[in-house]
Design an enzyme around this catalytic site. Structure first.
Site, PDB file in Angstrom:
ATOM      1  N   CYS A 174     -10.733  -0.581 -10.940  1.00  0.00           N
ATOM      2  CA  CYS A 174      -9.032  -0.275 -10.842  1.00  0.00           C
ATOM      3  C   CYS A 174      -8.029  -1.231 -12.139  1.00  0.00           C
ATOM      4  O   CYS A 174      -7.709  -2.143 -12.467  1.00  0.00           O
ATOM      5  CB  CYS A 174      -8.618  -1.241  -9.486  1.00  0.00           C
ATOM      6  SG  CYS A 174      -8.975  -0.133  -8.214  1.00  0.00           S
ATOM      7  N   TRP A 216     -11.491   2.565  -8.665  1.00  0.00           N
ATOM      8  CA  TRP A 216     -12.649   2.230  -8.667  1.00  0.00           C
ATOM      9  C   TRP A 216     -12.641   2.071  -6.962  1.00  0.00           C
ATOM     10  O   TRP A 216     -11.861   1.252  -6.413  1.00  0.00           O
ATOM     11  CB  TRP A 216     -13.243   1.017  -9.077  1.00  0.00           C
ATOM     12  CG  TRP A 216     -14.700   1.855  -9.432  1.00  0.00           C
ATOM     13  CD1 TRP A 216     -15.179   2.672 -10.331  1.00  0.00           C
ATOM     14  CD2 TRP A 216     -15.504   0.442  -8.400  1.00  0.00           C
ATOM     15  NE1 TRP A 216     -16.501   2.152  -9.173  1.00  0.00           N
ATOM     16  CE2 TRP A 216     -16.759   0.595  -9.256  1.00  0.00           C
ATOM     17  CE3 TRP A 216     -15.011  -0.583  -7.792  1.00  0.00           C
ATOM     18  CZ2 TRP A 216     -17.674   0.297  -8.220  1.00  0.00           C
ATOM     19  CZ3 TRP A 216     -16.398  -0.696  -6.908  1.00  0.00           C
ATOM     20  CH2 TRP A 216     -18.190  -1.297  -7.326  1.00  0.00           C
ATOM     21  N   ASN A 267      -4.631  -3.898  -7.084  1.00  0.00           N
ATOM     22  CA  ASN A 267      -6.871  -3.923  -7.987  1.00  0.00           C
ATOM     23  C   ASN A 267      -7.153  -5.532  -6.547  1.00  0.00           C
ATOM     24  O   ASN A 267      -6.016  -6.728  -6.891  1.00  0.00           O
ATOM     25  CB  ASN A 267      -6.612  -4.875  -8.960  1.00  0.00           C
ATOM     26  CG  ASN A 267      -8.116  -4.858  -9.473  1.00  0.00           C
ATOM     27  OD1 ASN A 267      -9.215  -4.683  -8.975  1.00  0.00           O
ATOM     28  ND2 ASN A 267      -8.202  -5.527 -10.656  1.00  0.00           N
ATOM     29  N   GLY A 268      -8.671  -5.206  -6.182  1.00  0.00           N
ATOM     30  CA  GLY A 268      -8.914  -6.708  -5.330  1.00  0.00           C
ATOM     31  C   GLY A 268      -9.385  -6.357  -3.980  1.00  0.00           C
ATOM     32  O   GLY A 268      -9.510  -5.121  -3.507  1.00  0.00           O
ATOM     33  N   GLU A 314     -32.804  -4.026 -20.940  1.00  0.00           N
ATOM     34  CA  GLU A 314     -31.494  -3.451 -22.053  1.00  0.00           C
ATOM     35  C   GLU A 314     -31.376  -1.589 -21.594  1.00  0.00           C
ATOM     36  O   GLU A 314     -30.936  -0.903 -21.392  1.00  0.00           O
ATOM     37  CB  GLU A 314     -31.145  -4.300 -22.435  1.00  0.00           C
ATOM     38  CG  GLU A 314     -29.828  -3.507 -22.887  1.00  0.00           C
ATOM     39  CD  GLU A 314     -28.698  -3.480 -22.475  1.00  0.00           C
ATOM     40  OE1 GLU A 314     -28.171  -3.783 -21.155  1.00  0.00           O
ATOM     41  OE2 GLU A 314     -27.704  -2.747 -22.654  1.00  0.00           O
ATOM     42  N   LYS A 329     -29.670   1.194 -19.492  1.00  0.00           N
ATOM     43  CA  LYS A 329     -28.185   1.732 -20.290  1.00  0.00           C
ATOM     44  C   LYS A 329     -28.356   3.930 -20.193  1.00  0.00           C
ATOM     45  O   LYS A 329     -27.764   4.742 -19.810  1.00  0.00           O
ATOM     46  CB  LYS A 329     -29.006   1.805 -22.105  1.00  0.00           C
ATOM     47  CG  LYS A 329     -27.902   0.610 -22.719  1.00  0.00           C
ATOM     48  CD  LYS A 329     -26.862   0.606 -22.768  1.00  0.00           C
ATOM     49  CE  LYS A 329     -25.659  -0.386 -21.739  1.00  0.00           C
ATOM     50  NZ  LYS A 329     -25.751  -1.322 -21.384  1.00  0.00           N
ATOM     51  N   LYS A 357     -15.915  -0.865 -15.472  1.00  0.00           N
ATOM     52  CA  LYS A 357     -16.419  -1.418 -16.659  1.00  0.00           C
ATOM     53  C   LYS A 357     -16.300  -3.414 -16.131  1.00  0.00           C
ATOM     54  O   LYS A 357     -17.063  -3.908 -17.132  1.00  0.00           O
ATOM     55  CB  LYS A 357     -15.073  -1.271 -17.703  1.00  0.00           C
ATOM     56  CG  LYS A 357     -15.132  -2.511 -19.034  1.00  0.00           C
ATOM     57  CD  LYS A 357     -16.243  -1.785 -19.883  1.00  0.00           C
ATOM     58  CE  LYS A 357     -16.537  -2.905 -21.004  1.00  0.00           C
ATOM     59  NZ  LYS A 357     -18.054  -2.222 -21.495  1.00  0.00           N
TER      60      LYS A 357
HETATM   61  C1  F6R Z   1     -23.987  -2.181 -18.625  1.00  0.00           C
HETATM   62  C2  F6R Z   1     -22.775  -3.077 -17.848  1.00  0.00           C
HETATM   63  C3  F6R Z   1     -22.938  -3.822 -16.598  1.00  0.00           C
HETATM   64  C4  F6R Z   1     -22.077  -5.253 -17.190  1.00  0.00           C
HETATM   65  C5  F6R Z   1     -22.215  -6.475 -15.799  1.00  0.00           C
HETATM   66  C6  F6R Z   1     -21.336  -7.423 -16.363  1.00  0.00           C
HETATM   67  O1  F6R Z   1     -23.393  -1.197 -19.833  1.00  0.00           O
HETATM   68  O2  F6R Z   1     -22.090  -2.923 -18.745  1.00  0.00           O
HETATM   69  O3  F6R Z   1     -23.972  -4.486 -16.790  1.00  0.00           O
HETATM   70  O4  F6R Z   1     -23.157  -6.144 -17.906  1.00  0.00           O
HETATM   71  O5  F6R Z   1     -21.087  -6.447 -14.937  1.00  0.00           O
HETATM   72  O6  F6R Z   1     -20.216  -7.711 -17.284  1.00  0.00           O
HETATM   73  P1  F6R Z   1     -19.243  -9.067 -18.207  1.00  0.00           P
HETATM   74  O7  F6R Z   1     -19.726  -8.866 -18.671  1.00  0.00           O
HETATM   75  O8  F6R Z   1     -18.545  -8.402 -18.001  1.00  0.00           O
HETATM   76  O9  F6R Z   1     -19.114 -10.145 -17.255  1.00  0.00           O
END
Ligand code: F6R
Length: 607
Positions: free
Chosen positions: A2, A74, A98-99, A480, A484, A602
Site C-alpha cells: 500500500c 495491496w 497501510n498496515g 535468485e 526472478k 515492493k
Molecule cells: C524479489 C524481491 C523480494 C524482496 C523481499 C525482501 O525480487 O524483491 O523477494 O527481496 O521481499 O525485501 P527487502 O529487501 O526490502 O527486505
C-alpha cells in the site's frame, strides 16, 4: 504494501496526488483511490485495478480541491474490490491506511454493537469509524485520530481528512514509514521519499507513535505522549531522473542496466585505494575481537544476497556465518548473544519479518548492522550502524540492482572484519579489492550478452518448469534466477545446489524441464560439469550460464547465456545478470507486466 500520499497546498491536489501515486504504484496495485475536500464536502473516487483505472475514472468524474489524500492498495483484509478500496469514507471522514489493525475483529464487533454499519471488509474502515465516532462526540479531527489510535493495536501509517476541517490532513505512523515533504506553500505526504521527488527534497520522516498535521502553511508533529516535536527536514539527494524510466520499456530493464554504475557507486563509497573503509572509523577492535559468529537475516532476494555474503564472510573473515530467513529466525531459539554480529539485509528497510528479526536479535544483545538501500527506513533506525547500498530508488517490484549492491556491501564487510581480526593477508586483501573493483566492468560485459539472452528466452518462453543449479558462491545465484522467473513470468522454477540434484530433483528432469546451470570457471567447474552431464543423460535441455570460450562446458549445453570471464570471487555478481535478463525477456515475451507482477508488493510490511 500500500502506498499513501497526501497534499495540502494552493494547487489542485488531484494531479499532484496522481503523480505521487504513480511513483508508489510498486507498493500495491489491486485498487486505487483519492479523496479531496471541495466546497465543504469530502469527495472520494476509487477504482479497482491499477492506477490507470483511477485516472480514467477521474477523466469521467473529475475532482478538484487543495487538500487531498490518495492510496494504492495491496490487499490484506478484504479482497481487492471497490468496496474495499481506499479511501474508506465514514460520513465526511476519509482515510487511507497501510498496515494491519490486529484487533480489528474485536473493534468491528464493538462498533457493530454500538450501531455502526460497515460498508467494507477492511480493517481500515474500523479506523475511519472510530475517527467519525469521536468527531460526532465533539472531537477535532486530530483528537478523533488520537482517540482511534488509542483503541487500535498493530502497526500503521495513515492519513485522514474531513470536510469539517477542510484545510488539513492528519497523518500518523507506527512501525510503518510515512514521510512529510516540505515545499513552498505546500506540504506533501508519502509512504516513501520517491513519492515526493520533483516537488521537494526536504523530508521529515515520522517516528513511531507520532501524529502530524499538514496544512499549506507547514507541518506540526506531536510525539506519542502528545508533546510537540521540533525536528528539521533532511535533505534527500535522490532525483526525479533516478526514479524515471529513462527510455527503457520497463523499470526493471533500466535497473538491470544501471547495475554497473550502481556497483561503481556502492564500491566507491567504501573503498579507499586498496583499503575498505565502511565508515569514518575502522571497525572497533574490541568488537572485532569479541565477535565469534555472524548471523545475516533477510528475506527473498536479500536472503539470496546473504547466501553469497555468508561464503565471503566465512572465507575472508574466518567467522562462522549463518544466512537465516528473517521470518524463521525471529521465532527460532537461535544461539545468538553479544558475541554474535547480526547483519540485517533489506532493500526497503521496511520488511516486517526482517524488522522483527532485527528487534529479536537486538533483544538478545547482538550488535546490529543494517545493510539497506532506503536511509531513514525503520531498519536503519533500529540498527547500531547502517551500511547504505547506494543503489538509488529501485522502482520495479523485482529486485535487481539492490541484490548486487547488497552482495557488494556484504563482501566489503567480510574484508573489513577479516582485516580487523588480522586474518586476511595483505596480498589476499589487495587481490580481493582488485576483484571487487572489476565488478562494474564485468557487469558491462555481462550486459553485452543481452540480445543473445533475449533470443534464448524467446525459445523457452512457453516452458512451464525450470530447474536452476549452481554450486558454492553461485547457489544463491541459482536460487535468485529461479525466483526472478517465478515472480516475473509466473513459471514454476526450482533453484538448487547442483550437488543436491541427485538426491531428489533429478526425478523431475525430462525434455520438458529446461535446466539452467550457472557454470563459471572456478574450482567447482569439474563437479558442476558432472551434474550437467547427469541432467543431459535424463533428457534435460541445458541452458548454461558460462563463458563462450569455455568450450568443454559450451559443448554440453543446448543454449548459452553468455558470462564474461571474471575472478571467481565476483562470479555471483556477473552470473546473475544473464539470469535477470532471461527472466525479464521470458516475462516480456509472455506479455506480462514486468514491473508489477501479480500478488507482489515492493515492501512486504506485514508478517
Ligand atoms: C524479489 C524481491 C523480494 C524482496 C523481499 C525482501 O525480487 O524483491 O523477494 O527481496 O521481499 O525485501 P527487502 O529487501 O526490502 O527486505
Amino acid at each position: 504494501m500500500c502506498g499513501i500520499v497526501g497534499y495540502a497546498g494552493a494547487e489542485n491536489a488531484v494531479p499532484v496526488l496522481l503523480e505521487c501515486l504513480r511513483r508508489l504504484e510498486y507498493r500495491g496495485y489491486d485498487s486505487a483511490g483519492m479523496a479531496v475536500v471541495d466546497q465543504g464536502k469530502t469527495l472520494v473516487r476509487r477504482s479497482v485495478g491499477k492506477l490507470a483505472a483511477l485516472e480514467t475514472m477521474l477523466g469521467r468524474e473529475p475532482l478538484a480541491g487543495a487538500t487531498g489524500i490518495g492510496h494504492t492498495r495491496w490487499a490484506t483484509h478484504g479482497a481487492p474490490s471497490l468496496k474495499n478500496a481506499h479511501p474508506q469514507q465514514v460520513n465526511d471522514v476519509a482515510l487511507v491506511h497501510n498496515g494491519i489493525v490486529e484487533n480489528f475483529l474485536e473493534l468491528r464487533h464493538e462498533l457493530g454493537d454500538e450501531g455502526c454499519v460497515f460498508g467494507s471488509d477492511t480493517d481500515t474502515e474500523v479506523i475511519a469509524q472510530l475517527v467519525a465516532q469521536a468527531m460526532a462526540r465533539g472531537a477535532t479531527l486530530r483528537e478523533g485520530v488520537r482517540a482511534a489510535l488509542r483503541r487500535m493495536r498493530g502497526s500503521y501509517a495513515l492519513a485522514v481528512l474531513c470536510a469539517r476541517e477542510p484545510n488539513q490532513i492528519i497523518a500518523a505512523a507506527n512501525g510503518l514509514p510515512l514521510v512529510l515533504g516540505l515545499g513552498c506553500g505546500e506540504v506533501l505526504l508519502g509512504s516513501d521519499v520517491t513519492a515526493l521527488l520533483g516537488r521537494t527534497e526536504d523530508a521529515i520522516f515520522l517516528e513511531d507513535g507520532e501524529v502530524a498535521e499538514l496544512t499549506s502553511g507547514g507541518a506540526r508533529i506531536w510525539n506519542a505522549a502528545g508533546r510537540l516535536v521540533e525536528r528539521g527536514p533532511r535533505h534527500v539527494a535522490w532525483s526525479v531522473e533516478q526514479a524515471a524510466r529513462g527510455g527503457y520499456k520497463h523499470f526493471m530493464l533500466k535497473e538491470i542496466h544501471e547495475q554497473p554504475r550502481v556497483l561503481g557507486d556502492a564500491l566507491g563509497a567504501y573503498l579507499v585505494g586498496d583499503r575498505v573503509a565502511l565508515g569514518p572509523e575502522p571497525v572497533d577492535a574490541a568488537l572485532a575481537r569479541r565477535v565469534n559468529r555472524v548471523v545475516i537475516a533477510a528475506c527473498g532476494t536479500s536472503w539470496h544476497a546473504a547466501l553469497s555474503g555468508r561464503i565471503a564472510i566465512e572465507s575472508l573473515a574466518r567467522l562462522p556465518c549463518e544466512a537465516a530467513w528473517a521470518h524463521e529466525l525471529r521465532y527460532a531459539d537461535s544461539v545468538v548473544d553479544g558475541a554474535t554480529l547480526a547483519l540485517c539485509v533489506s532493500q526497503s528497510g521496511e520488511t516486517a519479518d526482517t524488522l522483527a528479526a532485527a528487534r529479536e536479535l537486538r533483544h538478545r544483545g547482538t550488535p546490529l548492522w543494517a545493510v539497506c538501500n532506503v536511509v531513514s527506513s525503520s531498519l536503519t533506525r533500529a540498527a547500531d550502524r547502517t551500511l547504505c547500498m547506494h543503489a538509488g530508488p529501485e522502482i520495479s517490484v523485482a529486485s535487481t540492482k539492490t541484490y548486487l549492491a547488497s552482495m557488494a556491501v556484504l563482501h566489503l564487510v567480510a574484508l573489513e572484519l577479516g582485516h580487523a581480526r588480522g586474518v586476511v593477508a595483505p596480498e589476499t586483501l589487495r587481490a580481493a579489492v582488485r576483484a571487487l573493483r572489476d565488478i562494474p566492468r564485468a557487469l558491462e560485459a555481462a550486459l553485452q550478452g543481452e540480445e543473445a539472452i533475449a533470443r534464448v528466452a524467446a525459445r523457452y518462453a512457453d516452458s512451464e518448469h525450470f530447474l536452476f543449479l549452481g554450486r558454492g558462491r553461485n547457489v544463491g545465484t541459482a536460487l535468485e534466477g529461479a525466483l526472478k522467473l517465478k515472480e516475473l513470468a509466473y513459471t514454476h522454477a526450482e533453484g538448487y545446489p547442483a550437488g543436491e540434484m541427485k538426491h531428489g530433483p533429478i526425478a523431475l528432469i525430462d525434455d520438458k524441464m529446461p535446466v539452467v546451470v550457472v557454470a563459471p570457471r572456478d574450482h567447482l567447474r569439474e563437479k558442476l560439469r558432472s551434474n550437467l552431464i547427469e541432467a543431459r543423460a535424463r533428457g534435460g535441455r541445458i541452458i548454461g550460464v558460462c563463458e563462450l570460450e569455455d568450450r568443454d562446458t559450451v559443448e554440453l549445453c543446448d543454449d548459452v547465456l553468455p558470462l564474461p570471464s571474471v575472478d571467481p570471487l565476483i562470479s555471483p555478481f556477473a552470473a546473475v545478470v544473464p539470469l535477470q535478463l532471461f527472466a525479464y525477456y521470458v516475462a516480456d515475451a509472455r506479455g506480462l507486466d514486468v514491473d508489477r507482477p501479480r500478488n507482489l508488493a515492493k515492501s512486504v510490511t506485514v508478517e
